[in-house]
Write a protein that holds these residues in place. Structure first.
Motif, mmCIF file in Angstrom:
data_model
loop_
_atom_site.group_PDB
_atom_site.id
_atom_site.type_symbol
_atom_site.label_atom_id
_atom_site.label_comp_id
_atom_site.label_asym_id
_atom_site.label_seq_id
_atom_site.Cartn_x
_atom_site.Cartn_y
_atom_site.Cartn_z
ATOM 1 N N VAL A 160 69.679 33.683 63.903
ATOM 2 C CA VAL A 160 68.632 32.755 63.495
ATOM 3 C C VAL A 160 69.252 31.492 62.900
ATOM 4 O O VAL A 160 70.008 31.564 61.923
ATOM 5 N N THR A 170 67.421 32.291 68.347
ATOM 6 C CA THR A 170 66.353 31.283 68.260
ATOM 7 C C THR A 170 66.613 30.152 69.241
ATOM 8 O O THR A 170 67.763 29.704 69.394
ATOM 9 N N VAL A 210 60.436 29.666 63.175
ATOM 10 C CA VAL A 210 61.136 30.945 63.311
ATOM 11 C C VAL A 210 60.167 32.104 63.158
ATOM 12 O O VAL A 210 60.235 33.097 63.900
#
Length: 504
Positions: free
Chosen positions: A230, A201, A211
């Motif tokens: 993430v 990310t 996200v």
């Protein structure tokens, strides 16, 4: 007397500036009512919503009207023109904030203007000048009207992102949360696992909505992704659980649990429970990783239904660092028989490195290979990064700020050789009732280390000064520049242009 159409036009024009200012503030707070409310409580409702000059103008012109120094017929137009002139000055001086014109910002601001227009049509002309002061209410009403549609659109985004994630069953998803250290640990993992081409990310994308949108756009571009890293942020309970239901993490990391955003969570217990949602979302064949140096992290061990690895620098841990030292080039330590040396400053980052090592080992990498990868690590800009500029050593930790990160900056500064040490501090936010006490404690902690402290605003400076024991400065155009050879420690959301103003 001005015609109704002219008064209506002046009203709309005079309302634009306060409307855009409030929209900018709310957008910075991600259009969240809880974050906006906490900010207004901390920084002052009136000054943040309508400023100080417009109310003063309103009072001044109102007094002139009451003593009949200003005719009733010309009062509305005169005050609206004064408001408009103030807006023009703000634009000329480049002091007029405005939101980034996303679809949501356009919809909300346009709806707010329609509400203001409709109100102006039915109001007595004498009362029209009140509308620029109430522009924020129009935006709140607009937000309320759009809220059901916004929720429906978000559910569609989450469903689309979940469907995209479900197409990749073999994907290893590493979820990272914590009060501090999320971004650093994410980048450390991306460096160590670079040969496996992980998807990571981007900076500042860690909310469930951000996200989800990123996954929908990014995953389909890669035919056979193997690792997804993430960063997972949250401001209230349930948000990490929601994000986890979308990304289905197989590996979970909690870097640290502190008091960041405690004003939104309400209590330390609630904050900890929110972080635990990541552990609870892991499958039985997943793997959890915790920072043993943080007692609040260790309290969550029982929430895991999968294998757990803890790392630390002192005390029982599955992976422990020894012989830790800060060098001019970064940090160095030993884990087992392997020496790790990487260009990352701050010994508080050792646990973040250990977490990256432990995860990489669980994915099959050898410790010696991990050490070689970490030696090539490039620290994130503005995240505890050190540089030289105009003969001044700068610690740049302006990516974000929390009580823990400020304490880490003070501890790092204490060991530096510079004779002149200056702290440039934006102050902390979203700490609720702990705000003043936290700043006072940080002031006491900073007192033996810094000869000079510069704040960006008075609000945070007052309690800090109480702990610091001597006066601090508020940044202004006449602030004295730092001298070559000094150490300038910059913590919090501070523009780079502001830092440059203090350099020789």
């Amino acid at each position: 007397m001005s015609s109704p159409s002219i008064l209506l036009g002046l009203t709309l024009l005079a309302t634009l500036s306060p409307l855009l200012t409030f929209a900018h503030l709310w957008q910075v707070k991600e259009w969240r009512w809880d974050r906006l409310r906490e900010h207004l409580w901390s920084e002052g409702y009136v000054r943040q919503i309508i400023g100080t000059l417009r109310p003063l103008l309103f009072v001044l012109f109102g007094a002139l009207y009451l003593v009949e120094a200003l005719p009733k017929e010309s009062w509305p137009a005169s005050l609206l023109i004064a408001f408009l002139a103030l807006s023009v000055v703000q634009v000329i001086m480049h002091r007029q904030p405005s939101p980034v014109w996303t679809q949501k910002a356009v919809a909300l601001c346009a709806t707010a203007l329609i509400i203001i227009f409709a109100a102006a049509l039915v109001m007595d002309p004498v009362t029209l000048p009140i509308l620029p002061l109430l522009a924020f209410l129009a935006l709140i009403v607009a937000w309320t009207l759009w809220w059901p549609i916004d929720r429906a659109l978000k559910r569609r985004v989450f469903a689309r992102a979940s469907a995209t994630r479900n197409r990749f069953d073999a994907l290893t998803v590493i979820g990272i949360t914590g009060s501090v250290g999320k971004s650093t640990t994410k980048e450390l993992l991306a460096c160590v696992l670079a040969d496996r081409h992980p998807l990571t990310t981007p900076a500042y994308v860690n909310t469930e909505m951000g996200v989800a949108q990123w996954i929908t756009q990014e995953l389909p571009r890669h035919p056979d992704p193997t690792i997804l890293i993430v960063e997972m942020g949250a401001y209230r309970r349930g948000e990490i659980r929601l994000l986890a239901s979308v990304i289905r993490p197989t590996v979970g990391i909690i870097t640290f649990i502190g008091s960041q955003h405690i004003g939104l969570f309400g209590s330390q217990e609630t904050l900890s429970q929110a972080k635990a949602e990541l552990l609870e979302s892991l499958p039985a064949d997943g793997h959890a990783f915790l920072n043993a140096d943080c007692s609040l992290c260790l309290k969550l061990k029982d929430r895991c239904k999968c294998p757990l690895t803890v790392v630390g620098t002192g005390g029982p841990a599955d992976l422990e660092a020894y012989e830790i030292e800060e060098t001019t080039g970064g940090i160095r330590f030993r884990a087992g028989s392997v020496l790790f040396q990487l260009p990352l400053h701050g010994t508080h980052n050792v646990t973040n490195v250990l977490l990256a090592i432990a995860v990489a080992e669980s994915l099959g990498m050898q410790r010696e290979a991990i050490a070689k990868k970490l030696a090539t690590f490039s620290p994130m800009h503005h995240t505890f990064s050190v540089r030289e500029d105009h003969g001044v050593t700068i610690l740049d930790d302006t990516h974000n700020a929390s009580p823990t990160s400020v304490e880490a900056a003070i501890a790092w500064t204490r060991g530096q050789p510079a004779e002149s040490k200056i702290l440039l501090f934006s102050g902390l936010i979203e700490l609720g009732e702990e705000l003043d006490r936290t700043h006072e404690e940080l002031g006491s902690l900073a007192a033996p280390t810094f000869q000079r402290v510069i704040f960006l605003n008075h609000r945070s400076a007052r309690p800090f000064t109480k702990g610091f024991g001597r006066s601090v400065e508020i940044l202004s155009k006449i602030s004295q520049k730092v001298t070559p050879g000094s150490l300038l420690v910059c913590v919090g959301r501070i523009p780079q242009a502001t830092i440059a103003r203090l350099l020789p």
